[in-house]
Design an enzyme around this catalytic site. Sequence first.
Site, PDB file in Angstrom:
ATOM      1  N   TYR A   6      41.589  36.531  36.317  1.00 47.76           N
ATOM      2  CA  TYR A   6      41.865  35.320  37.115  1.00 47.76           C
ATOM      3  C   TYR A   6      43.183  34.649  36.723  1.00 47.76           C
ATOM      4  O   TYR A   6      43.306  33.423  36.839  1.00 47.76           O
ATOM      5  CB  TYR A   6      40.724  34.296  36.978  1.00 47.76           C
ATOM      6  CG  TYR A   6      39.345  34.854  37.251  1.00 47.76           C
ATOM      7  CD1 TYR A   6      39.012  35.341  38.512  1.00 47.76           C
ATOM      8  CD2 TYR A   6      38.368  34.881  36.254  1.00 47.76           C
ATOM      9  CE1 TYR A   6      37.754  35.848  38.757  1.00 47.76           C
ATOM     10  CE2 TYR A   6      37.105  35.377  36.500  1.00 47.76           C
ATOM     11  CZ  TYR A   6      36.792  35.860  37.754  1.00 47.76           C
ATOM     12  OH  TYR A   6      35.550  36.355  38.003  1.00 47.76           O
ATOM     13  N   TYR A 133      28.638  32.471  44.643  1.00 50.13           N
ATOM     14  CA  TYR A 133      29.363  33.475  43.862  1.00 50.13           C
ATOM     15  C   TYR A 133      28.358  34.511  43.377  1.00 50.13           C
ATOM     16  O   TYR A 133      27.356  34.173  42.750  1.00 50.13           O
ATOM     17  CB  TYR A 133      30.064  32.841  42.652  1.00 50.13           C
ATOM     18  CG  TYR A 133      30.746  33.894  41.795  1.00 50.13           C
ATOM     19  CD1 TYR A 133      32.005  34.392  42.130  1.00 50.13           C
ATOM     20  CD2 TYR A 133      30.102  34.433  40.677  1.00 50.13           C
ATOM     21  CE1 TYR A 133      32.613  35.380  41.368  1.00 50.13           C
ATOM     22  CE2 TYR A 133      30.714  35.420  39.915  1.00 50.13           C
ATOM     23  CZ  TYR A 133      31.958  35.886  40.265  1.00 50.13           C
ATOM     24  OH  TYR A 133      32.558  36.874  39.516  1.00 50.13           O
ATOM     25  N   ASP A 223      19.765  35.704  42.644  1.00 52.87           N
ATOM     26  CA  ASP A 223      20.782  36.101  41.670  1.00 52.87           C
ATOM     27  C   ASP A 223      20.701  35.105  40.524  1.00 52.87           C
ATOM     28  O   ASP A 223      21.293  34.030  40.576  1.00 52.87           O
ATOM     29  CB  ASP A 223      22.164  36.093  42.335  1.00 52.87           C
ATOM     30  CG  ASP A 223      23.276  36.421  41.351  1.00 52.87           C
ATOM     31  OD1 ASP A 223      22.985  36.514  40.137  1.00 52.87           O
ATOM     32  OD2 ASP A 223      24.428  36.565  41.797  1.00 52.87           O
ATOM     33  N   LYS A 250      24.526  38.231  32.255  1.00 56.39           N
ATOM     34  CA  LYS A 250      25.062  37.245  31.308  1.00 56.39           C
ATOM     35  C   LYS A 250      24.205  37.071  30.039  1.00 56.39           C
ATOM     36  O   LYS A 250      24.426  37.788  29.072  1.00 56.39           O
ATOM     37  CB  LYS A 250      25.289  35.917  32.017  1.00 56.39           C
ATOM     38  CG  LYS A 250      26.453  36.024  33.014  1.00 56.39           C
ATOM     39  CD  LYS A 250      27.004  34.684  33.426  1.00 56.39           C
ATOM     40  CE  LYS A 250      28.348  34.841  34.101  1.00 56.39           C
ATOM     41  NZ  LYS A 250      28.283  34.973  35.563  1.00 56.39           N
TER      42      LYS A 250
HETATM   43  C1  PLP Z   1      28.826  36.039  36.520  1.00 54.43           C
HETATM   44  C2  PLP Z   1      27.988  36.213  37.733  1.00 54.43           C
HETATM   45  C3  PLP Z   1      27.890  37.462  38.385  1.00 54.43           C
HETATM   46  C4  PLP Z   1      28.711  38.654  37.963  1.00 54.43           C
HETATM   47  O1  PLP Z   1      28.389  39.135  36.707  1.00 54.43           O
HETATM   48  P1  PLP Z   1      29.455  40.060  35.934  1.00 54.43           P
HETATM   49  O2  PLP Z   1      28.707  40.517  34.727  1.00 54.43           O
HETATM   50  O3  PLP Z   1      30.635  39.204  35.630  1.00 54.43           O
HETATM   51  O4  PLP Z   1      29.807  41.183  36.857  1.00 54.43           O
HETATM   52  C5  PLP Z   1      27.033  37.561  39.453  1.00 54.43           C
HETATM   53  N1  PLP Z   1      26.307  36.508  39.880  1.00 54.43           N
HETATM   54  C6  PLP Z   1      26.378  35.305  39.302  1.00 54.43           C
HETATM   55  C7  PLP Z   1      25.530  34.183  39.813  1.00 54.43           C
HETATM   56  C8  PLP Z   1      27.229  35.107  38.214  1.00 54.43           C
HETATM   57  O5  PLP Z   1      27.327  33.894  37.656  1.00 54.43           O
END
Ligand code: PLP
Length: 399
Positions: A6, A133, A223, A250
């Site tokens: 970024y 996102y 997600d 994460k």
């Molecule tokens: C960080 C994130 C992703 C992507 O995860 P990466 O391990 O960086 O590919 C997907 N969805 C959400 C809600 C996120 O915060």
Amino acid sequence: MIWYPYEQMKTMKEPYKIIDAEGVYIYTENQKLIDSVSSWWSVIHGYKNPKITNAIKNQADKFSHVMLGGLTHEPVQKLEQKLREFLPGDLDYCFFSDSGSVAVEVALKMALQYYVNKGEKKRIKIMGLTHAYHGDTFKTMEAGDDEDYHFILEAYGENVNAIHIPTNIEALENAFSMYHEELNCFIVEPLLQGAGGMRMYDIAFLKRARELCDKYGVLLIFDEVATGFGRTGYRFVSDLVLPDIIVLGKALTGGHIGHAVTVANKKVYDGFLSDSSEKALMHGPTFMGNALACSAALASIELFEEGNYLEKIKKIEAITRREFENFSDERIKEIRIMGGCACLEVYDSSTLKGFQEFAYEKGVFSRPFLKYLYSMVPYIISEEELVKVFTTMKEWFRR
Ligand SMILES: *Cc1c(COP(=O)(O)O)cnc(C)c1O
């Protein structure tokens, strides 16, 4: 040359070089910093956690990795069993991958192929939220709606099969009545939209989404890459409203090593069972189920279970509310707080220019983006350390 994330490489300032990390602290040569963003929200137990570090070391002494193609091993089996117990409802079918973005891709592929396998080929639309996102790969960018990532529209045009709605129930009902015949799945970051600006919304929206998904046979995907493992104050938002597919990343490994998982319920899994190999899920990241990552994840979940974490997060939220109770500034549009997340949204992004350097001098690492100054602290943070994070934010506005 390291190409940093970024960043405009031409104008990027020198990154801080970290030489050690332990607990809530990261260390540069000259400074000790509280990491108020937990390395992109992942290091929930703090750095160099002994239990997780030992789990990785012990596994490394046996073997670090074997592929899951035709092979299996104890760490992945134990982690699957733990996730099956730990996750709500019949979210029991784990597909592992190496990052959150890939895990979201897998979730979307599962949902789309689920209906192809059933012979219902009209269901080609995916619905998401405005400001969503879901990752940086192409399909996740389409499902997402983050201001930073709109170049995709210029690169290859808008995908008419990706719809975005705001988090209000009227818009939700309208979208379902308009699109339900073609709608395949509804994907959301439940309760807390992270990278789109730490936007928080009500559980009633998700309850209504669950009803409408049931009514029209649309798959609901949560997600929880960012919200999972306590960030909203709940273990998972899926404990309150049960999705058909959950995505975790994460904090899955306590931020000690990259890994992610897409977990489907029985209905979705059964949609792939067949005598025909064409109905199989055709996906297989090289490092899925990596033995070091699975060992770390298992240790991280055990820590979460043993450590009374929901109490810790409740306390973090209470301290956050107390610290911001009588605080306001004409440059601040809104202060949002939920569980282990706090966000000060300003009117003008230039207000935050220089904050990172200011915080560095005070002993806090922060990484504001766009109009958002936020914290997502490790849950093991002490009251004194947490107050220091917020005092630093407040002092910036009182200079
Ligand atoms: C960080 C994130 C992703 C992507 O995860 P990466 O391990 O960086 O590919 C997907 N969805 C959400 C809600 C996120 O915060």
